[in-house]
Design an enzyme around this catalytic site. Structure first.
Site, short mmCIF file in Angstrom:
data_model
loop_
_atom_site.label_atom_id
_atom_site.label_comp_id
_atom_site.label_asym_id
_atom_site.label_seq_id
_atom_site.Cartn_x
_atom_site.Cartn_y
_atom_site.Cartn_z
N CYS A 8 0.78 -1.17 0.18
CA CYS A 8 -0.17 -0.12 -0.13
C CYS A 8 0.05 0.94 -0.18
CB CYS A 8 -0.96 -0.05 1.32
SG CYS A 8 -2.09 1.16 1.30
N HIS B 240 -4.04 -4.52 0.77
CA HIS B 240 -3.23 -5.30 2.25
C HIS B 240 -3.41 -6.29 2.04
CE1 HIS B 240 -2.55 -1.35 4.12
NE2 HIS B 240 -4.04 -1.46 3.17
N GLU C 125 -2.48 -8.85 4.07
CA GLU C 125 -2.29 -9.32 5.49
C GLU C 125 -3.82 -9.47 6.20
OE1 GLU C 125 -1.85 -4.61 5.83
OE2 GLU C 125 -1.41 -6.55 4.33
#
Length: 511
Positions: A79, A169, A171
């Site tokens: 990001c 993202h 994660e």
């Protein structure tokens, strides 16, 4: 040598989730503010740049020397980190027409080792207001989405280390194959061997403790919680009965907890002394109603007791603590000293008068990792499965002033709730639960009598490590049973409510 990944934090709310994904792949990692110097020792296998609430086009935008990092190790940028790498190499990052937030489908334009075993149109999670509109000449596009032209890229090979960028993202939970991408970076690109396991942690930590402590003695406060118990067991494994545990009854433990915990410690062979200091803490808390004030009173009294006990153990040169990684992360700010949300009793300096050096064997672990290590050490499962319990105990679950009478009320109500969770098979399905005594009285009717009594709030959350938490959707039938049981069995409470706030914006504890 333990292989390590370094995560440079630019202030993203998701940085800890990157660390969790790396750890879940059995690779050790650390989070550090972006402006801290990087130690490029042989154990460092790669670096990840996190997201950020900032814009790369701001005048004082966070920045790092990406080219210098890339000379040493592979780099994954996420990001904000991806936008920063694109801009630093001459690309364009511009304000989007609209904030790109939510689910998107990743269209893979060019196969890459980062996308090994990743399906085309895999779901990813966007959260950014800037977009990369033009890649540098030295970069090539790997993927896009319907809404953004650059969702993933890599720096073209130049016989150096690879740089990959993801404008989403990976994660977070909503990126369905994101953790697989992170694992590909760790294993396929950085060459990590995925050998950081509970067993390896125990072996290495015990040896480190032996080296650190030598033939010295350690004094340690134990709370009955998972963190202090696992930390104490590791230290005991290293030095045996030269660990001197102190378990203090501060008057704000759960019902019957003092004796139950002492019995458990005795059963697992720890050298622990119990101290009844209830009245001392009640006296110190008298007239105190502010949360931080109560925390400081309890912290100071613990230190006072420790000074007394330490004076009896002149051979003790070390203080053991159950500090875990979220304590450390929340106490370090990306932009300097952080705003105090609440004081952490496990983090910070000790009075110089104690003359003790810190021993913190769990400082690098998240809560679920602590539990895995505890099981590896052979600690009984019921002790490992215990919910987190705040250091100041019920003092911060009694809103306002703490008195012995209020503690008794809350202990009895809380015992009914905890036992109910276990009886209904719900205890292990929530991460943390507790009962809060509110400084509110309300009118009720019991039989033919009017009552004017206290209200308690029940709290239960689901979480992985406490950094974020959602309220637990407990069955209505269970909540109704708990309300009925508490009101009928605890004279002084005539109303029960259930807290449905998540963290953020709320915190898990009310104070």
């Amino acid at each position: 040598m333990i292989e390590k990944i370094l995560i440079l934090d630019f202030g993203s709310q998701y940085t800890q989730l990157i660390a969790r994904a790396v750890r879940e792949a059995n690779v050790y990692c650390e989070i550090t503010p972006f402006h801290h110097a990087i130690q490029f020792d042989p154990s460092l296998k790669g670096v990840i740049l996190s997201g950020s609430p900032a814009s790369v086009n701001e005048e004082e935008a966070p920045n790092v020397d990406i080219k210098a990092i890339l000379e040493k190790v592979p780099l994954l940028t996420v990001c904000y980190g991806a936008q920063l790498s694109a801009k630093n190499y001459g690309g364009k990052v511009e304000k989007s027409n609209k904030r790109e937030y939510g689910r998107a489908q990743l269209r893979i334009a060019k196969q890459d080792i980062l996308f090994k075993d990743i399906a085309d149109l895999s779901q990813v999670w966007m959260s950014h207001s800037d977009s990369i509109t033009q890649l540098p000449e030295s970069f090539e596009l790997l993927a896009d989405t319907d809404s953004i032209p650059v969702a993933a890229f890599r720096k073209k090979e130049d016989n150096g280390h690879s740089l990959h960028g993801l404008q989403f993202h990976p994660e977070v939970y909503h990126s369905t194959e994101g953790k697989k991408m992170i694992k590909n970076f760790l294993v396929e690109i950085c060459g990590c061997h995925q050998n950081w396991t509970p067993a390896s942690f125990v072996t290495e930590t015990v040896q480190k403790l032996k080296n650190q402590i030598g033939d010295g003695h350690v004094i340690m406060a134990l709370s009955g919680g998972v963190d202090s118990t696992v930390a104490a067991t590791l230290i005991h494994k290293a030095i045996g009965n030269r660990l001197h545990g102190i378990f203090v009854d501060n008057g704000v433990l759960r019902k019957d907890e003092f004796q139950q915990v002492l019995d458990t410690y005795n059963a697992i062979g720890l050298n622990v002394k119990g101290i009844d200091a209830k009245q001392l803490f009640y006296d110190g808390l008298a007239g105190k109603s502010e949360p931080e004030e109560k925390r400081k009173v309890i912290g100071k009294l613990f230190i006072d007791i420790f000074q007394i006990e330490a004076s009896k153990m002149l051979e003790a040169k070390f203080l053991g603590q159950g500090t875990i990684y979220p304590d450390v992360i929340e106490s370090v700010s990306v932009h300097g000293p952080s705003q105090t949300i609440k004081s952490h009793h496990n983090v910070g300096g000790l009075p110089a008068s104690l003359h003790l050096s810190l021993v913190e064997p769990l400082r690098s672990l998240f809560k679920d990792e602590v539990r895995k290590v505890g099981l590896e050490l052979g600690i009984p499962a019921p002790m490992i499965a215990r919910h987190p319990f705040p250091g100041p105990g019920l003092a911060i679950r009694i809103l306002g002033e703490v008195t012995a009478e209020k503690v008794d009320l809350l202990q009895r109500a809380d015992a009914i709730y905890m036992n109910g969770l276990k009886e209904f098979g719900l205890y292990d399905k929530v991460w943390q639960a507790g009962t809060i005594l509110l400084p509110v009285k309300s009118v009720g009717v019991m039989g033919d009598e009017r009552t004017y009594e206290f209200t308690v709030a029940l709290r239960a959350v689901t979480s992985v490590d406490g950094m974020t938490a959602d309220w637990a959707h407990l069955p209505y039938e269970f909540l109704a049973h708990m309300s009925n049981s508490i009101i009928n069995e605890v004279r002084g409470i005539n109303r029960v409510v259930y807290d449905i706030s998540s963290k953020p914006p709320a915190t898990i504890e009310w104070e």
